[in-house]
Design an enzyme around this catalytic site. Structure first.
Site, short mmCIF file in Angstrom:
data_model
loop_
_atom_site.label_atom_id
_atom_site.label_comp_id
_atom_site.label_asym_id
_atom_site.label_seq_id
_atom_site.Cartn_x
_atom_site.Cartn_y
_atom_site.Cartn_z
N TYR A 138 6.26 3.47 -15.22
CA TYR A 138 5.44 4.67 -15.10
C TYR A 138 4.48 4.46 -13.93
O TYR A 138 3.51 3.70 -14.05
CB TYR A 138 4.70 4.93 -16.41
CG TYR A 138 3.69 6.06 -16.41
CD1 TYR A 138 3.68 7.04 -15.42
CD2 TYR A 138 2.75 6.17 -17.43
CE1 TYR A 138 2.76 8.08 -15.43
CE2 TYR A 138 1.83 7.20 -17.46
CZ TYR A 138 1.84 8.14 -16.47
OH TYR A 138 0.92 9.18 -16.48
N LYS A 167 9.12 7.07 -14.47
CA LYS A 167 8.43 8.33 -14.23
C LYS A 167 7.54 8.12 -13.03
O LYS A 167 6.73 7.18 -13.00
CB LYS A 167 7.59 8.72 -15.44
CG LYS A 167 6.65 9.91 -15.19
CD LYS A 167 5.66 10.10 -16.33
CE LYS A 167 4.68 11.22 -16.04
NZ LYS A 167 3.64 11.36 -17.11
#
Length: 299
Positions: A138, A167
């Site tokens: 992330y 992400k």
């Protein structure tokens, strides 16, 4: 490792609280049902908009169990990890795997600015602690103060078997594209992390998006993805343009308060954020959100 479920719109689900700042089970179960009915392909427990940095480990365990129970296999549930210390991240990863999480999402350490070597060892250690669990990176430079590099992500994707995606919330579409380009040979699955750039991320090869606004208007967000993958490229772009004014109206309020503000405006009864954050008072910021939601037919 089968990564076919890692796609579509994943919602970083908000965390409803009672008056004593305990997780409100009934409202959390309703929120899970609401986003699944709205078309999401996955739920991220305790992401940034789930206020992970406020939640004690026992509450995380309880909340994860509630979400896994309520999702009941309809969509995968991921568990967000945002701790600084590697040992704590390992403990949280194992807890997540033991309590039914399909995968984990790991934010780079905040406050520190680790070297590439330190980051590589940090992420590899966490992944190796749960070798049968898919792990997503992330990247959120806006919150931690630095970005993962494309070189680091490329190395992790090629050398650590269960680091299978990420992400990217950088908002830098060139960087997102580089993450995709450098890892496409191993089937690494990249999610866009900016709601306003979902269409752009898909055009560069992202498998979907992790989208805050899917808490509130999942049908609008999922329309962008669904139209794109069905081949309706022009329709997907128009759907993105319909979403953007609503999402941008949230910027007048503080993070992460605006997500619960907007959810409450739509009647979802999300409650208040963890203190010291407070609900946005009546005024220009709330009025702007309300006006854009009305224009979008959400109220």
């Amino acid at each position: 490792m089968d990564t076919s479920l890692i796609r579509g719109i994943v919602v970083p689900i908000l965390t409803p609280l009672d008056a004593d700042e305990n997780i409100d089970e009934a409202r959390l179960r309703r929120q899970v049902d609401f986003v699944i009915a709205g078309g999401v392909s996955g739920i991220l427990a305790f992401g940034s908009n789930g206020e992970f940095y406020m939640v004690e480990e026992d509450d995380m365990r309880r909340g994860l169990r509630i979400m896994v129970s309520q999702a009941a296999g309809r969509v995968p549930v991921y568990f967000g990890i945002g701790a600084i210390r590697t040992k704590k991240c390992v403990r949280l990863a194992r807890m997540a795997a033991e309590n039914g999480a399909y995968g984990i999402s790991v934010l780079q350490p905040m406050f520190l600015k680790p070297t590439e070597r330190e980051l590589f060892e940090h992420f590899r250690t966490i992944a190796q602690a749960v070798p049968d669990t898919p792990m997503l990176l992330y990247n959120n430079p806006g919150r931690v103060g630095y970005s993962m590099t494309a070189g680091l992500v490329e190395r992790l994707a090629h050398e650590v078997e269960n680091i299978v995606g990420m992400k990217d919330t950088s908002g830098d579409i060139t960087l997102t594209s580089e993450f995709i380009r450098r890892t496409r040979d191993v089937g690494f699955r990249v999610f866009g992390g900016k709601d306003t750039l979902l269409y752009a991320s898909l055009c560069h090869g992202a498998v979907g998006g992790v989208c805050t606004t899917a808490n509130i208007m999942p049908e609008m967000v999922c329309e962008i993805y669904d139209r794109y993958v069905s081949g309706d490229i022009a329709g997907a772009l128009e759907a993105q343009f319909r979403l953007n004014p609503v999402r941008l109206s949230m910027d007048g309020a503080s993070f992460p308060v605006a997500t619960k503000d907007m959810a409450n405006l739509r009647g979802l009864d999300a409650g208040a954020p963890y203190r010291p954050s407070l609900p946005t008072p009546e005024g220009p910021a709330l009025a702007k959100m309300r006006a854009e939601m009305e224009d979008a037919g959400l109220l």
